[in-house]
Scaffold this motif. Structure first.
Motif, PDB file in Angstrom:
ATOM      1  N   ASP F 107     -32.762  47.205 -46.328  1.00 38.42           N
ATOM      2  CA  ASP F 107     -32.177  45.872 -46.459  1.00 38.42           C
ATOM      3  C   ASP F 107     -30.795  45.780 -45.821  1.00 38.42           C
ATOM      4  O   ASP F 107     -30.194  44.695 -45.785  1.00 38.42           O
ATOM      5  CB  ASP F 107     -32.046  45.493 -47.941  1.00 38.42           C
ATOM      6  CG  ASP F 107     -33.361  45.534 -48.688  1.00 38.42           C
ATOM      7  OD1 ASP F 107     -34.363  45.033 -48.149  1.00 38.42           O
ATOM      8  OD2 ASP F 107     -33.388  46.066 -49.819  1.00 38.42           O
ATOM      9  N   GLY F 157     -36.104  43.346 -50.812  1.00 42.88           N
ATOM     10  CA  GLY F 157     -37.447  43.049 -50.337  1.00 42.88           C
ATOM     11  C   GLY F 157     -38.435  43.367 -51.439  1.00 42.88           C
ATOM     12  O   GLY F 157     -38.143  43.186 -52.607  1.00 42.88           O
ATOM     13  N   THR F 179     -35.853  39.813 -48.536  1.00 44.07           N
ATOM     14  CA  THR F 179     -36.008  40.359 -47.188  1.00 44.07           C
ATOM     15  C   THR F 179     -37.482  40.622 -46.898  1.00 44.07           C
ATOM     16  O   THR F 179     -38.308  40.690 -47.805  1.00 44.07           O
ATOM     17  CB  THR F 179     -35.221  41.671 -46.994  1.00 44.07           C
ATOM     18  OG1 THR F 179     -35.842  42.710 -47.761  1.00 44.07           O
ATOM     19  CG2 THR F 179     -33.778  41.514 -47.410  1.00 44.07           C
ATOM     20  N   GLY F 189     -42.119  38.886 -46.882  1.00 48.98           N
ATOM     21  CA  GLY F 189     -40.929  38.501 -47.630  1.00 48.98           C
ATOM     22  C   GLY F 189     -41.177  37.352 -48.593  1.00 48.98           C
ATOM     23  O   GLY F 189     -40.348  37.059 -49.454  1.00 48.98           O
TER      24      GLY F 189
END
Lengths: 230, 230, 230, 230, 230, 230, 230, 230
Positions: F107, F157, F179, F189
């Motif tokens: 991320d 995510g 994410t 996502g």
């Protein structure tokens, strides 16, 4: 020449029989009882004696039935199938038999819609209910009847695995019917539909969720392959 | 008795012919060329002379072809259909003919997969391509050929309307194949699939997106209704 | 200068007519009967004599009607269209006629919303109902009326194929309206919407599911091309 | 009488002009350069001098262009629009002008496809680019040009709000084109499509994601309302 | 040390105030009236005098109100907001004012949930309702009030374009609330949510569909930036 | 007065600073390097010395950098953030600090986009990376830094649970950034986005998938609450 | 040998116990009270004394209870779990204990279905309710009980973050159950399901939305690992 | 006490073993080869001799392997599983054996990830590959091996029916792994996932698409029920 009857709210297709071999079927959902009765009456007066009305039940079915008897049209209500038939079924003249198989008890209304439709259209039907894949031996106990059919209708909700398993067991074409039975991530039957469309078994094709009529209709076409007038 | 060949990476189902009437088909996607050639060789050695391999193309198809010829197995590559056939097609012995209809030019590879599969399985096929509903007269010009078929395969991308229109014109069962042809909201073929599943025409059932093989296979089953050994 | 009326719960746009050529339309869903009547009264008092209220029906429509008559505003209820009109329709002054075409009987309420809206806005309308693509000859029997229109509104549920077929038959722009008619994988009209958006016919654009008003409104704009005051 | 040319891979619709007023357009995606050139050549030989080819670019467009010049057909490539035109545009004969409006810079290729299509079909076009709603004053600075149009094409990706804002500012019909511009939850343009379909502004209808051609085509139909031959 | 009250069906978080600066809020949906009243009573007895209860309405709200008064807790019902407050609002001590803006009349219940929540938490609120983007001048007439706010809550259903337009007009952070207002392809508010998440305007973030409370809560946090005890 | 620069492909909004307090930011995706450099040059010449360019990386970033230096504009490339800044960051003048927290290592690019944006806009930032909820103690070890912030950006995510856990730990507003990190049912996502939108923690709002810039921008607005010029 | 009882509407699987170690469970949804009672009676008569009936509540549960007592079968109704049990629970003989953890109060019915199922199948259960991640300290206060379990069932709606947090805290396998608790973008539980499936914690697997029974059943299997008869 | 190593890009959880019984596993996707090698080295230096690295293959795996050997850490690459192991597998000490079953040949990489993970964690594994439900006899031929397992991992793409069929055959818990194998409406594995989540068989739970690791990990937990240190 255009041969249809215009009722304002409906446009009855009288040419359908010669075009597709089967008279128009009345889809009862989204029509009120008076509209259904009027369409049936008009068809009857134009020479269609065997009429199939689907997706009618309870009070509405009873009302249609009464309306038709007022003009001397005899009709039977098949409650379990949400179907009304006038003039009785067509005489069985198919190549073989049609097997209607369900995964569970809750799939039975859809199965009966399929079975009654097929019987109306001149087919003999074997019903094999509640033989879902979580108890394979129940299915295997009936495999001879299923293998004896010229067409198989496989009906299941939840994960719809029945279609693939049956598809792998038989040499006949399988019409798969996903049902809305289930809850949560069944997405109203969409999960079973996707499952059946992705079947790893060859020879399986799929109709709409809960579309027993469509399965029975196509199964009848298949069971009359080469026999339907053209 | 279990009659299958275990290759470690694959488990070949030799019983398939007696169970379903048709020998196992090799699905080439997700297998490498050596695996495909080995499976075909094993099947051949166990007595399967007619073998169908789908989803192989270009270099990979050529490699499989060479590998097979090294062990004296003659195979034909059908480039347009992404198919390899060994031992030639089965002799046509169907009830009637199969019509393969497409909406556009881009649907042809899927159509050829369907047509070649059906021909392999012993069917005579009529190809009617690029007759999408936006120019109905092109379709109507071919309606006699289509109506002459005992099964129709309707193949279309974009909105997939072809299935419903054809379904309303014929008395034979229609196998609809959505294709991934299109862009934007076609959702990779899902829009056409949904369209075909919701068809207002009776007698239409649906297989997976781009699944020409599945349509050709089921069409063959239908065209042999009552004839497939059980 | 801002020309709007603030009612607390609503902010009526009096400038709309000069900005877009058409007075504000009252969307009845999500407003209660008193709110609707009050908005209509305020518009009337500010000089709007022709007022269109959509998505009102049954008891609620009757109540609005009574409320308006109490303040001497005459209004007509069109039950089938779920519409109330005050002051009658605008005088027809369009370039040509608008054709409203439906696939089935169940699509009629949406069609009437479209037709009444177009008539209110000064258009002459032809209604061609229940001519779905599963029975093409019914559609072809009306093709001359449809081809005579300067704009066509094509309304269908299920697979929504009507839009593409009509789009291929006419030289006028086609406004497609998907309806929520159907079941199972129709996804409440989303399947028909996707189908219409992916239409292979040129000249087709799409409005929201069941949005008869929007189609009638845009069809009117088109039928007044070059005539709308700016 | 059927008037179409069969090329095996394609079925060219020569009747299209008389049926819909506009000759067939060649959709270049999914066809190879030789197929495109051959279709264009055949159309040209059958009397179509003005031909529009969409979705061709770079090498492929250059190849088609060369192939056509070998048979003495002059064609122009519009790189920005991914379009080839033979025989030049049709003479402008529309009712008014067409405004093509975009939210951002990245929407321009879709906008050019729309604008070039409209120009080809005999329309005068105003281009108003990069006037997204996050900077309303940019849009308001151009509002007079937009209001002067008889049809507006509103093109935007991301949240697609431009369609509603433009729809509220003009009295002309608005054709909205969602684009695949954006990332993440734009779902390849589906979010913009949904946004535009749900527009709170009346008079907005929608075509497929990135479908500049479809918007230009329908805008041209509208700008010729009452003028298209029937 | 764990400071929570266990009621079997609920586990009240008394530490919440010191951890996040605000006492636990009672979310009324999915709890019955007795459970709500009991939780409120327990909180009150443990020293929470200002209590906010959301998603209670009609009979259920009245019942809670009565139950609380039986134990001498005074509570106010805000019908329009589906909110009950005990002990009155916290004294306004924010940095500036919060503007709550809606696209339509039907969004008002969500707006009131946001506004009442913000007022409860010690903020002064300006309500600007029914200023959707299809009539921009209505919004522009209020732009000074909106620009005066330190936080803006933008609430809209349908295509949710309001968030982007407002986001482009102000220098304050914008909390966007999609609502389930609309029909058809609004997907119960999901279309507006996607639209807002994809906003081309910077400074916009989004909460759940119809989550007026969440927006009011976060707006209050922002309006107290640097002031919340830690 | 309209104060924008028209470049044909872009329409630069010079009024943006006075309207929203911050100069236009150049979104590099979907623009080529020459377009980006030209926009930056124009802005610079019109007096914007601090310019932020997002979504540029590798070769493209280097090219823009060279182009700008040719006209004597000094710019820094932040590779990890895919960002170019000219004229350095604005002087920190926020109310407090901004904490940027991520669930995992993957991320970090999104986090750096957020952090660099916030720093550019005049904020001090604390980075707390790879403290996902599957190892809570890693997060708890940093809780004091996070609680010290006036705004928290939570980036994750997969299942996106970090937003809710952080939301429950702090008294500051939380901007959640889903994410596209993950695979399979992460839906690019969308699963994390849905998770964050449904957060059970109050005080959490959400921006688009991978939208580090949007989060940094809004966090800066919040950290300047009451300070941004209006 | 096939050992099943055919009732027409159902096909009771008596072999199930020897195949899977546990007698068939009666899923009450989609069966009417008479069908349920009849299936239970048949099972009882064939030697199944401990019977579990799920998804029955209120009137329907009472009716089944009465019907069973008429044939001298004693059954208990667990209202909170929508479960009926005949013959009492199996004697606890698991390896350890099962912890059932919920995020909120509204998840309790699903939790009770899980807990009662596990107890019926011979397990001891700890209930830890309303310890959602927005108030981590409530969860941490119970972490010893949870860590003491050999299997943990984590039940949550909304964003379903509980599964990941619990998964990171324990060394036992975690069965996650998404619930339909929430609103808006919770998509009827699908958001929680996606969240749990994407869990960043290892050792978490997921069952269907609201499927407390499935979780309790699998937890029991795990708690009897190596003990279930084969 | 916090026991984690901060590397800037990663935050290694050394406490994980005592908290969950198993050391941190390195998820290789989204990390570059140097990051992976560095994390492994750090873990090794802090006393973790057995390290599992997943989702590394080809060049990247070879590079990690070389880097580790440079610091005298011996590691094995399992190409088929995309896994690297240092220090060999843990000694098998499970309650019984784990069966890994796949529907097809293409599912093998996922299966190997599951099997290698389980072996690493101290389990004995039986591999039963390519026994999809379309050829039930292949599965039935192996049913004794499968029934002998204390946990079963069922791995399948396409329609994922294998999970339900296996679930109905065994008394052990089944961990289902949907794979992305398939095409068209398989939706990248989502169809198989939905199918497995809706399984009509009890005792089945599901992990993410292609998540062989997750399945192997949980299977190991189950096979060590009551044995994992707490």
């Amino acid at each position: 020449m255009d041969r249809s009857i215009e009722l304002g709210f409906a446009n009855i297709d009288l040419q359908r029989r010669e075009r597709t071999g089967i008279a128009e079927v009345i889809y009862g959902a989204g029509k009120d009882a008076d509209q259904i009765a009027e369409i049936a009456r008009q068809m009857y007066e134009h020479g269609e004696t065997h009429i199939l009305i689907t997706r009618v039940e309870g009070e509405k079915a009873a009302y249609v039935n009464r309306k038709l008897s007022e003009v001397d049209i005899i009709s039977n209500i098949y409650d379990d199938a949400h179907i009304i038939v006038t003039g009785g079924n067509h005489k069985p003249d198919g190549i073989g038999r049609i097997a209607v198989v369900t995964g569970g008890t809750s799939d039975i209304p859809v199965a009966e819609e399929a079975a009654r439709t097929a019987e109306f259209l001149g087919n003999e039907v074997d019903r094999i209910y509640d033989v879902g894949v979580a108890g394979l031996h129940r299915l295997m106990a009936k495999v001879d009847i299923i293998r004896n059919a010229t067409v198989v209708i496989a009906i299941a909700g939840m994960e719809g695995a029945l279609a693939s398993v049956v598809g792998g067991l038989v040499s006949a074409p399988v019409i798969a019917v996903p049902t809305s039975v289930g809850y949560g991530a069944n997405l109203g039957g969409l999960s079973a539909l996707l499952s059946m469309i992705n079947s790893c078994a060859s020879g399986v094709s799929v109709v709409n969720i809960d579309n027993g009529f469509g399965a029975g209709y196509q199964a009848s076409l298949i069971n009359h392959t080469g026999k339907t007038e053209k």
